[in-house]
Design a protein around this motif. Structure first.
Motif, short mmCIF file in Angstrom:
data_model
loop_
_atom_site.label_atom_id
_atom_site.label_comp_id
_atom_site.label_asym_id
_atom_site.label_seq_id
_atom_site.Cartn_x
_atom_site.Cartn_y
_atom_site.Cartn_z
N MET A 154 2.84 -12.98 -9.03
CA MET A 154 2.10 -13.48 -7.89
C MET A 154 1.30 -12.34 -7.27
O MET A 154 1.78 -11.23 -7.13
N LEU A 155 0.09 -12.62 -6.91
CA LEU A 155 -0.83 -11.64 -6.35
C LEU A 155 -0.55 -11.50 -4.85
O LEU A 155 -0.58 -12.48 -4.11
N SER A 156 -0.29 -10.26 -4.42
CA SER A 156 -0.03 -10.05 -2.99
C SER A 156 -1.34 -10.11 -2.21
O SER A 156 -2.43 -9.96 -2.76
N GLU A 157 -1.20 -10.30 -0.92
CA GLU A 157 -2.37 -10.43 -0.05
C GLU A 157 -3.18 -9.14 0.00
O GLU A 157 -4.41 -9.16 0.00
N GLY A 158 -2.51 -8.02 0.02
CA GLY A 158 -3.20 -6.73 0.07
C GLY A 158 -4.03 -6.46 -1.18
O GLY A 158 -5.17 -6.00 -1.11
N ILE A 159 -3.47 -6.76 -2.35
CA ILE A 159 -4.19 -6.57 -3.60
C ILE A 159 -5.37 -7.53 -3.68
O ILE A 159 -6.46 -7.16 -4.13
N TYR A 178 -7.17 -8.83 -1.15
CA TYR A 178 -8.24 -8.41 -0.26
C TYR A 178 -8.88 -7.09 -0.73
O TYR A 178 -10.08 -6.89 -0.58
#
Length: 90
Positions: free
Chosen positions: A1-6, A8
């Motif tokens: 799952m792609l984190s929010e920081g990565i 953005y």
């Protein structure tokens, strides 16, 4: 799952690549348009093709000259950021 920081960070870098790739063409279009507009104002010639044809020619020439730079920039972005995200290495 792609984190929010990565997500953005990748979006920010993608937008910066888009700006970097488009700067040469937009700059030439702006300078050519200003030069033609000044010429038209000085000579009172209001021909629509006079604005379109030289600007199109300048854009095509700069696009042809900067294709290598654009390709290298996009390939570096995809190889360094997008492909590792797809594979899952980040």
């Amino acid at each position: 799952m792609l984190s929010e920081g990565i997500f953005y960070d990748t979006l920010r870098q993608g937008l910066w690549v888009a700006v970097t790739v488009s700067i040469p063409i937009l700059t030439v279009a702006l300078v050519t348009g200003l030069a033609i507009g000044l010429f038209q104002a000085l000579t009172s010639i209001q021909e629509m093709t006079l604005t379109f044809v030289p600007k199109l020619a300048a854009i095509v020439i700069v696009f042809w000259l900067s294709m290598g730079f654009m390709t290298q920039t996009l390939v570096a972005f995809f190889d360094g950021h997008i492909i590792p995200l797809i594979i899952g290495n980040l």
